[in-house]
Write an enzyme that holds these catalytic residues in place. Sequence first.
Site, short mmCIF file in Angstrom:
data_model
loop_
_atom_site.label_atom_id
_atom_site.label_comp_id
_atom_site.label_asym_id
_atom_site.label_seq_id
_atom_site.Cartn_x
_atom_site.Cartn_y
_atom_site.Cartn_z
N PRO A 42 0.83 -1.21 0.00
CG PRO A 42 -0.46 -1.41 1.92
CD PRO A 42 0.75 -1.97 1.25
CG ASP A 43 -0.75 4.96 -1.64
OD1 ASP A 43 -1.46 4.66 -0.66
OD2 ASP A 43 -1.18 5.60 -2.62
CG PHE A 44 3.13 6.74 3.46
CD1 PHE A 44 3.24 5.46 3.96
CD2 PHE A 44 4.18 7.62 3.69
CE1 PHE A 44 4.35 5.05 4.65
CE2 PHE A 44 5.31 7.23 4.39
CZ PHE A 44 5.39 5.94 4.87
NE ARG A 45 1.47 12.06 2.77
CZ ARG A 45 2.71 11.56 2.69
NH1 ARG A 45 3.02 10.72 1.71
NH2 ARG A 45 3.64 11.91 3.54
CD GLN A 115 8.76 10.58 -2.77
OE1 GLN A 115 8.49 11.33 -1.85
NE2 GLN A 115 7.92 10.37 -3.76
CG ASN A 116 8.59 3.61 -3.81
OD1 ASN A 116 8.00 4.51 -3.20
ND2 ASN A 116 8.17 3.15 -4.96
CB ILE A 117 11.95 2.08 1.86
CG1 ILE A 117 10.48 1.93 2.29
CG2 ILE A 117 12.41 3.51 2.09
CD1 ILE A 117 10.20 2.32 3.72
CG ASP A 118 9.39 -0.96 -2.97
OD1 ASP A 118 10.35 -0.77 -3.74
OD2 ASP A 118 8.26 -0.50 -3.21
CG HIS A 135 12.35 8.90 1.47
ND1 HIS A 135 11.04 9.06 1.13
CD2 HIS A 135 12.90 10.14 1.37
CE1 HIS A 135 10.81 10.34 0.84
NE2 HIS A 135 11.92 11.00 0.98
CB CYS A 146 28.47 0.45 18.65
SG CYS A 146 27.89 -0.94 17.63
CB CYS A 172 26.79 -2.38 21.71
SG CYS A 172 25.89 -1.08 20.87
CB THR A 210 5.22 10.70 -5.92
OG1 THR A 210 5.47 11.54 -4.80
CG2 THR A 210 5.51 11.43 -7.21
CB SER A 211 1.08 12.46 -2.55
OG SER A 211 2.10 12.33 -1.58
P1 CNA Z 1 2.02 8.76 -1.09
O1 CNA Z 1 2.05 10.06 -0.38
O2 CNA Z 1 1.28 7.64 -0.45
O3 CNA Z 1 1.39 9.05 -2.53
C1 CNA Z 1 1.16 8.03 -3.46
C2 CNA Z 1 0.59 8.66 -4.71
O4 CNA Z 1 0.50 7.65 -5.70
C3 CNA Z 1 -0.80 9.25 -4.55
O5 CNA Z 1 -0.86 10.49 -5.20
C4 CNA Z 1 -1.72 8.23 -5.22
O6 CNA Z 1 -2.85 8.82 -5.82
C5 CNA Z 1 -0.81 7.68 -6.27
N1 CNA Z 1 -1.10 6.29 -6.65
C6 CNA Z 1 -1.45 5.25 -5.85
N2 CNA Z 1 -1.55 4.13 -6.56
C7 CNA Z 1 -1.26 4.46 -7.83
C8 CNA Z 1 -1.19 3.71 -9.05
N3 CNA Z 1 -1.42 2.40 -9.09
N4 CNA Z 1 -0.86 4.37 -10.18
C9 CNA Z 1 -0.61 5.71 -10.17
N5 CNA Z 1 -0.67 6.46 -9.05
C10 CNA Z 1 -0.97 5.83 -7.91
O7 CNA Z 1 3.49 8.24 -1.41
P2 CNA Z 1 4.79 9.08 -1.81
O8 CNA Z 1 5.75 8.09 -2.35
O9 CNA Z 1 4.48 10.29 -2.57
O10 CNA Z 1 5.25 9.56 -0.36
C11 CNA Z 1 6.49 9.46 0.03
C12 CNA Z 1 6.68 8.42 1.16
C13 CNA Z 1 5.95 7.13 0.97
C14 CNA Z 1 8.10 8.01 1.18
O11 CNA Z 1 8.67 8.40 2.37
C15 CNA Z 1 8.15 6.48 1.04
O12 CNA Z 1 9.20 5.95 1.76
C16 CNA Z 1 6.85 6.06 1.55
N6 CNA Z 1 6.32 4.73 1.17
C17 CNA Z 1 7.03 3.85 0.43
C18 CNA Z 1 6.48 2.64 0.10
C19 CNA Z 1 7.29 1.68 -0.74
O13 CNA Z 1 8.49 1.62 -0.58
N7 CNA Z 1 6.63 0.96 -1.63
C20 CNA Z 1 5.18 2.31 0.51
C21 CNA Z 1 4.48 3.25 1.28
C22 CNA Z 1 5.05 4.44 1.61
#
Ligand code: CNA
Length: 305
Positions: A42-45, A115-118, A135, A146, A172, A210-211
């Site tokens: 899942p994404d964050f927002r 920005q992903n950590i996966d 990130h 340490c 430690c 990304t948002s």
């Molecule tokens: P966010 O803020 O959750 O935004 C995600 C954006 O992607 C939103 O605008 C959504 O509308 C859009 N979106 C979701 N699904 C889709 C899709 N299938 N196709 C197109 N657009 C889509 O996430 P950001 O990456 O902008 O925020 C940064 C954070 C999220 C970073 O610090 C990451 O480390 C962190 N994060 C990473 C992961 C990962 O590594 N996969 C997962 C969740 C959060």
Amino acid sequence: MSEKPLLSSFDIDGLVEYIKSERCKKITFMVGAGISVSAGIPDFRSPGTGLYYTLQEYNLPDPMSIFSIDYLKENPTPFYSFQKNLIPGIYKPTPTHYFMKLIEQKNLLGTIWTQNIDGLEHLAGVPEKKIYECHGSFWTFHCLKCQRKSKLEEWRDKINKGEVLKCKSTQCLGLVKPDVVFFGENLPKKVFEDIQDKVFESDLILIIGTSLAVTPFSGFFELAARDTVRVLINREAVGTCPIRVTENGGEKIIQVNQNYQRRFFFQCPEINFRDIFLQGDCDDVIYQICDKLGWRDELDQLISQ
Ligand code: CNA
């Protein structure tokens, strides 16, 4: 501030024509959690499904605490039981990740700022030197006390059991944390290495999933040169320039907020000269682009490997 358009049309056909042209020699990616959603992460927002909406079981003071360094030191249990959901090895790259690999195979890839950590860019086969994990990642860990460095494999079993990771040195016993950037920590230095030049020399920047809510990443696309085409592929419009439209004797006057001059202009056709917004799920849009470029078979081949 009207400038000569860089594209014949501000849509998928305009983009495809540009990619095919001699002008497009270097393609840069700036990506976020949305590109991994179809992998099952899942994404964050995103309302309802985003991680921030599904963390209730951890009783956090607020959802962002899960990635807060201060909160980790105070109460490490929630993060350590949660991290097993994100470590590389569980999820497979998506068509969008393989598209980045395809661009590299075509000798068109500049840099990927993710920005992903996966770690899915790596798993799709993109060479490490092209990937800038803004990130951080779970590939490496370090002891907060340490500073001893270690690798994911050393901890994988404990992570899967949800254990709090403690330094193996008996003197430690500090907390061992993945090199994921938490709120309150600096971004890796590599992210900023020649960033101005690398963005500036890109002919095309694809900003995907990304948002654009997290700084400083959210401002990277604004470093683009005036002759760089910028494309947002996302479910929703983000990073747009606020404008004010007024009428003066029938003439439309557009005023761009001076503080946001370098943001996306795709919502304002009167002054847009290089920005495209392709709204939708990124994998669908990527397939459409590849179909129009005649690259679909190559993409499918990478996905099925
Ligand atoms: P966010 O803020 O959750 O935004 C995600 C954006 O992607 C939103 O605008 C959504 O509308 C859009 N979106 C979701 N699904 C889709 C899709 N299938 N196709 C197109 N657009 C889509 O996430 P950001 O990456 O902008 O925020 C940064 C954070 C999220 C970073 O610090 C990451 O480390 C962190 N994060 C990473 C992961 C990962 O590594 N996969 C997962 C969740 C959060």
